[in-house]
Design an enzyme around this catalytic site. Structure first.
Site, PDB file in Angstrom:
ATOM      1  N   LEU A  30     -17.968  -2.200   3.971  1.00  0.00           N
ATOM      2  CA  LEU A  30     -18.012  -3.245   2.950  1.00  0.00           C
ATOM      3  C   LEU A  30     -19.020  -4.336   3.275  1.00  0.00           C
ATOM      4  O   LEU A  30     -19.172  -4.741   4.427  1.00  0.00           O
ATOM      5  CB  LEU A  30     -16.613  -3.861   2.797  1.00  0.00           C
ATOM      6  N   HIS A  34     -19.485  -5.788  -2.309  1.00  0.00           N
ATOM      7  CA  HIS A  34     -18.122  -5.271  -2.512  1.00  0.00           C
ATOM      8  C   HIS A  34     -17.121  -6.427  -2.617  1.00  0.00           C
ATOM      9  O   HIS A  34     -16.210  -6.397  -3.446  1.00  0.00           O
ATOM     10  CB  HIS A  34     -17.695  -4.382  -1.336  1.00  0.00           C
ATOM     11  N   SER A 183     -24.838  -0.119   1.575  1.00  0.00           N
ATOM     12  CA  SER A 183     -24.475   0.425   2.884  1.00  0.00           C
ATOM     13  C   SER A 183     -25.632   1.216   3.480  1.00  0.00           C
ATOM     14  O   SER A 183     -25.708   1.391   4.696  1.00  0.00           O
ATOM     15  CB  SER A 183     -23.246   1.328   2.749  1.00  0.00           C
ATOM     16  N   ARG A 184     -26.521   1.699   2.636  1.00  0.00           N
ATOM     17  CA  ARG A 184     -27.629   2.526   3.137  1.00  0.00           C
ATOM     18  C   ARG A 184     -28.787   1.680   3.668  1.00  0.00           C
ATOM     19  O   ARG A 184     -29.685   2.232   4.308  1.00  0.00           O
ATOM     20  CB  ARG A 184     -28.114   3.486   2.045  1.00  0.00           C
TER      21      ARG A 184
HETATM   22  P1  AMP Z   1     -20.006   2.142  -2.794  1.00  0.00           P
HETATM   23  O1  AMP Z   1     -19.093   1.806  -1.675  1.00  0.00           O
HETATM   24  O2  AMP Z   1     -21.448   2.071  -2.450  1.00  0.00           O
HETATM   25  O3  AMP Z   1     -19.597   3.388  -3.524  1.00  0.00           O
HETATM   26  O4  AMP Z   1     -19.821   0.963  -3.848  1.00  0.00           O
HETATM   27  C1  AMP Z   1     -18.548   0.608  -4.322  1.00  0.00           C
HETATM   28  C2  AMP Z   1     -18.711  -0.307  -5.493  1.00  0.00           C
HETATM   29  O5  AMP Z   1     -19.434  -1.467  -5.105  1.00  0.00           O
HETATM   30  C3  AMP Z   1     -19.515   0.349  -6.632  1.00  0.00           C
HETATM   31  O6  AMP Z   1     -18.940  -0.025  -7.867  1.00  0.00           O
HETATM   32  C4  AMP Z   1     -20.874  -0.251  -6.460  1.00  0.00           C
HETATM   33  O7  AMP Z   1     -21.598  -0.317  -7.672  1.00  0.00           O
HETATM   34  C5  AMP Z   1     -20.534  -1.633  -5.961  1.00  0.00           C
HETATM   35  N1  AMP Z   1     -21.665  -2.208  -5.240  1.00  0.00           N
HETATM   36  C6  AMP Z   1     -22.403  -1.611  -4.272  1.00  0.00           C
HETATM   37  N2  AMP Z   1     -23.404  -2.423  -3.878  1.00  0.00           N
HETATM   38  C7  AMP Z   1     -23.293  -3.547  -4.620  1.00  0.00           C
HETATM   39  C8  AMP Z   1     -24.040  -4.778  -4.695  1.00  0.00           C
HETATM   40  N3  AMP Z   1     -25.103  -4.988  -3.924  1.00  0.00           N
HETATM   41  N4  AMP Z   1     -23.620  -5.717  -5.567  1.00  0.00           N
HETATM   42  C9  AMP Z   1     -22.550  -5.493  -6.363  1.00  0.00           C
HETATM   43  N5  AMP Z   1     -21.813  -4.380  -6.343  1.00  0.00           N
HETATM   44  C10 AMP Z   1     -22.182  -3.420  -5.489  1.00  0.00           C
END
Ligand code: AMP
Length: 288
Positions: A30, A34, A183-184
């Site tokens: 996170l 997130h 995260s990447r």
């Molecule tokens: P992930 O863990 O990458 O699957 O992301 C989980 C949720 O967080 C998804 O709805 C993403 O679109 C959102 N998310 C990821 N990066 C960001 C960011 N920089 N700003 C806002 N939401 C994000």
């Protein structure tokens, strides 16, 4: 904060905790983006649940499923500090028990952009989000605009399959230099991390042109491509300006909102980002 790993414990948690529930599905590791979603969920619901599940069905065979960062202890601490009520952290067989074979197949909105380059990705996303909706029973579910196409796929999922909930897309959280948090990003070398700002810089240039009145999609797209080309280390997978809802090409842009979306590699690391052009508010909150 309660930490739950099984379907049975989740059922028991629901029985003990009536009221509205805001749900934030994540793959963990996170960051502040997130946590913005957690804050948004807390502001509108009696309780907040976050799921952490690195979903194998949304990764392609040569993608980063095995090396995707898994930081559950730190994530748990961050969620506790943020006032999250429930962390759902299932293992793979809890989500996909032996014999599981039913999937959710999204429609045309999943075909272009990332869908074209990551076959099966949005089917994996739609399937796991359906499972999470069934298990977590959100009143409202929160996702990030950073994954714009995912947001439009899930918007259709909620509308088309009549999920009794509201889906909310929250703004992209960025680093101080404009790079969208992901995260990447931690896969990037220091040099590539500096180069990565070419992506938000190119998207900002498109926003400025749009705000100055440019509506010819060819011009906006050419500007996006030219701006990205200024960073030779970037290998652009796609750079497109499309209708924000359908993700289909539109020329000229009418009153409908558009999205400028980019996927590009820096070395082996694939980054995505986008900006919304025009009035897209109606796409950010959807209920069936
Ligand atoms: P992930 O863990 O990458 O699957 O992301 C989980 C949720 O967080 C998804 O709805 C993403 O679109 C959102 N998310 C990821 N990066 C960001 C960011 N920089 N700003 C806002 N939401 C994000």
């Amino acid at each position: 904060m309660d930490v739950v790993r099984t379907r049975a414990d989740l059922q028991a948690w629901h029985e003990a905790h009536p009221g509205s529930l805001g749900v934030v599905p994540t793959m963990g590791n996170l960051h502040a983006g997130h946590l913005d979603l957690v804050d948004a969920a807390r502001a509108e619901n009696d309780r907040v649940a976050v799921s952490i599940f690195v979903n194998p069905t949304q990764f392609g065979p040569n993608e980063d499923y095995d090396r995707y960062p898994r930081t559950l202890a730190a994530d748990e601490a961050a969620l506790r500090a943020r006032g999250c009520d429930l962390l759902f952290a299932p293992d793979v067989p809890t989500m996909y028990p032996p014999g599981a074979e039913t999937v959710v197949v999204p429609g045309r909105v999943a075909e272009p952009l990332c869908g074209h380059f990551r076959p099966g990705h949005f089917q994996g996303v739609a399937t796991v989000v359906t499972l999470l909706f069934q298990m977590l029973r959100p009143t409202r579910a929160y996702f990030g605009q950073k994954d714009w196409q995912q947001g439009m796929v899930l918007r259709r999922l909620v509308l088309d399959l009549a999920f009794p909930l509201e889906i909310i897309l929250c703004p992209t959280r960025r680093e101080d230099d404009g790079l969208a948090m992901s995260s990447r990003n931690q896969y990037l070398s220091a040099e590539d991390r500096r180069r990565a700002i070419a992506i938000p810089a190119a998207l900002q240039a498109v926003t400025r042109a749009y705000e100055a009145g440019e509506r010819r999609i060819g011009r906006l797209q050419a500007l996006l491509t030219a701006q990205l080309a200024r960073e030779p280390a970037l290998t652009v997978q796609y750079a497109e300006v499309v209708d924000a809802e359908t993700l289909q090409p539109v020329d000229p842009l009418g009153d409908r909102p558009a999205v400028a979306a980019v996927a590009a590699f820096l070395g082996p690391t694939r980054l995505i980002d986008n900006v919304l052009l025009g009035e897209g508010r109606s796409l950010l909150r959807t209920r069936s």
